[in-house]
Scaffold this active site. Structure first.
Site, mmCIF file in Angstrom:
data_model
loop_
_atom_site.group_PDB
_atom_site.id
_atom_site.type_symbol
_atom_site.label_atom_id
_atom_site.label_comp_id
_atom_site.label_asym_id
_atom_site.label_seq_id
_atom_site.Cartn_x
_atom_site.Cartn_y
_atom_site.Cartn_z
ATOM 1 N N ASP A 127 13.030 15.631 88.077
ATOM 2 C CA ASP A 127 12.236 14.666 87.320
ATOM 3 C C ASP A 127 10.882 15.256 86.916
ATOM 4 O OD1 ASP A 127 11.857 11.669 86.629
ATOM 5 O OD2 ASP A 127 10.065 12.122 87.806
ATOM 6 N N GLU A 162 20.754 29.030 97.953
ATOM 7 C CA GLU A 162 21.211 29.249 99.330
ATOM 8 C C GLU A 162 22.595 28.626 99.510
ATOM 9 O OE1 GLU A 162 18.209 27.349 101.744
ATOM 10 O OE2 GLU A 162 16.636 28.715 101.049
HETATM 11 C C1 NOJ Z 1 11.010 10.437 84.141
HETATM 12 C C2 NOJ Z 1 11.993 9.376 84.506
HETATM 13 O O1 NOJ Z 1 13.153 9.542 83.749
HETATM 14 C C3 NOJ Z 1 11.302 8.054 84.253
HETATM 15 O O2 NOJ Z 1 12.187 6.962 84.331
HETATM 16 C C4 NOJ Z 1 10.170 7.918 85.229
HETATM 17 O O3 NOJ Z 1 9.438 6.754 84.948
HETATM 18 C C5 NOJ Z 1 9.235 9.127 85.156
HETATM 19 N N1 NOJ Z 1 9.914 10.384 85.056
HETATM 20 C C6 NOJ Z 1 8.357 9.194 86.380
HETATM 21 O O4 NOJ Z 1 9.108 9.579 87.492
#
Ligand code: NOJ
Length: 522
Positions: free
Chosen positions: A204, A245
């Site tokens: 993310d 790993e």
């Molecule tokens: C990207 C994610 O897809 C989104 O839904 C989220 O709000 C932000 N990153 C923060 O984690």
């Protein structure tokens, strides 16, 4: 002998947003047992893997992207045992499982942050990004949250008199990746899930993992200083070493950077990401020329080891059928054409739950809005059955769904579409099966073709098998001109228009309907 494709190259990766997929216990929120109960649907889609948006313990300020415990399942989604059961059941069907990993920030309720904010002398103070203000009552610099509604990316902690950085909501403090202890602790969270048997991670907000350590403002800088700092690459190599790993695991990054030159730097050396979500592509307008240029750009910039990943929808952007409608009424047809494109381009398709049903955005009345950034419409629950038979929860839940069910559920639910060979679901299943059975659509070479104005076309080939895909982006029919050394006749393998007959066609006689996509075998 050439090696076959890796699993993450072979077929589509299907994104599940657990809150909205299937609710097994009637509380109106989807959960892990709900997903396990719907693996038939995923298997019938021929998905190579599922990517699960976060299901970890969370106060849900950002619906799970605010993680309070990286090593546990939130009770609303089930238990660790439910996760293991889902993983085992998916693996038994040959479906890989990719989990979302949120390394840039935790929840403000995570014990790390509670300790960090407790005092300036806390041993965990430096686990987050704390700084004094600008001396005039303002934050340390001009950085802004990704969410316009949040405003600046800093909040003042009154008790300790310092500001902390949050690239998203105030409830999502940024972890301090310049601190090696943080890096090591986060690597251990990867191992926790790798040891349980997950096949990979979607990383993310990847570009946020490295920023200017001097915390200088963005204003006046040639390149933003709040993300994608050069330290990014070493950080990512460290993450890759952890996944390496273990055998045959995959890293896909949410690389939300609008410059392909930067995006490929995460792929080109083969020691960082396996795949990068291409937001330049996902944000294109509905234009054959724009799509052609963007595909060509990626190919030109990518090294021999970089593999494309294509997506047009996720839980953060309006759905394809709605976004590409543009008042033409062609949204549903364009959503079908988009599926043909995703499954037949050279690269890994990512398909967001509901795209296989051609779902549009749901209408969210003002009093049902829950997201800080306007993303509720694309997060509406999956309609599994007609409401007339299954009740208002449309087979998603027996309770009150956390977000309204999409208005078109009676026609667009999965059960009704599965019984209709002309449906978008049936088309998606055909496309997935074709890709699975056709090496040329997996690792095959790709060549751009120019068959007509407003038509995006390309050839895929391997071992003498040649296929041509063409998508009409115009709102009117377009006749193809047989050029670029194609033979005069071809077999029409699939059209996104259910009324089109398959079989032998003369290319010079072929006119594509508005938003029609076809796949031909030469
Ligand atoms: C990207 C994610 O897809 C989104 O839904 C989220 O709000 C932000 N990153 C923060 O984690």
């Amino acid at each position: 002998m050439t090696a076959g494709p890796a699993w993450w190259q072979r077929g589509a990766i299907y994104q599940i947003y657990p809150r909205s997929f299937a609710d097994s216990d009637g509380d109106g929120v989807g959960d892990l047992p709900g997903i396990t109960g719907r693996l038939d649907h995923i298997e019938a889609l021929g998905a190579e893997a599922i990517w699960l948006s976060p299901f970890y313990r969370s106060p849900m300020a950002d619906f799970g992207y605010d993680v309070a415990d990286y090593r546990d399942v939130d009770p609303v989604f089930g238990t660790l045992a439910d996760f293991d059961a889902l993983l085992g059941a998916a693996h038994a069907r040959g479906i890989r499982v990719v989990v979302d990993w949120v390394p840039n920030h935790s929840s403000d309720q995570h014990e790390w942050f509670r300790e960090s904010r407790s005092s300036r002398d806390s041993p965990r103070r430096d686990w987050y990004v704390w700084h004094d203000g600008d001396g005039a009552g303002g934050p340390p610099n001009d950085w802004m949250s990704e969410f316009p509604a949040v405003g600046r990316a800093w909040s003042l902690d009154e008790a300790t008199g310092q500001w902390y950085l949050h690239s998203f909501m105030a409830e999502q403090p940024d972890l301090n990746w310049d601190n090696p202890e943080v890096e090591a602790a986060m690597h251990d969270t990867l191992r926790f899930w790798l040891d349980r048997g997950v096949d990979g991670f979607r990383v993310d907000a990847l570009q946020r993992l490295a920023h200017d350590p001097l915390l200088r403002s963005n204003a006046g800088a040639a390149r933003r200083r709040d993300q994608d700092w050069e330290t990014m690459h070493d950080r990512l190599r460290g993450i890759r070493r952890v996944t390496d790993e273990y055998e045959d695991r995959m890293l896909v990054g949410e690389v939300a950077i609008d410059d392909l030159h930067r995006v490929v730097t995460f792929l080109n050396d083969g020691d960082q990401l396996h795949l990068a979500h291409n937001f330049v592509f996902a944000d294109l307008p509905w234009s054959a020329e724009a799509f052609a240029l963007s595909i060509a750009d990626f190919e030109a910039l990518a090294s021999g080891v970089a593999w494309p990943a294509w997506f047009l929808g996720n839980h953060d952007m309006p759905r394809v059928a709605t976004r590409f409608d543009g008042g033409t009424g062609l949204g549903p047809a364009r959503a079908r054409a988009a599926l043909l494109l995703l499954y037949t381009l050279r690269g890994t398709p990512f398909v967001f739950q509901g795209e296989e049903l051609g779902l549009p955005d749901a209408e969210i009345p003002a009093d049902r809005v829950v997201d800080v950034d306007g993303r509720d419409p694309e997060r509406a629950p999956v309609p599994w059955r007609p409401p007339s038979a299954a009740g208002p929860g449309a087979g998603f839940t027996t309770g009150e769904p956390w977000l309204p069910i999409v208005g078109a559920a009676e026609a667009l639910n999965a059960e009704t579409q599965a019984a209709d060979p002309a449906s978008t679901l049936s088309l998606t299943r055909r496309l997935a099966a074709l890709r699975r059975a056709t090496p040329a659509l997996q690792l095959g070479a790709q060549r751009a073709l120019r068959l007509a104005e407003d038509v995006l076309a390309w050839e895929r080939s391997a071992d003498g098998d040649r296929l041509v895909a063409a998508v009409n982006f115009a709102a009117a029919p377009v006749a193809l001109a047989a050029v670029d050394g194609l033979p005069g006749r071809a077999a029409l393998v699939v059209s996104t228009d259910p009324a089109r007959a398959g079989g032998d066609v003369a290319l010079a006689d072929l006119a594509l309907g508005p938003a029609e996509g076809v796949l031909l075998r030469l």
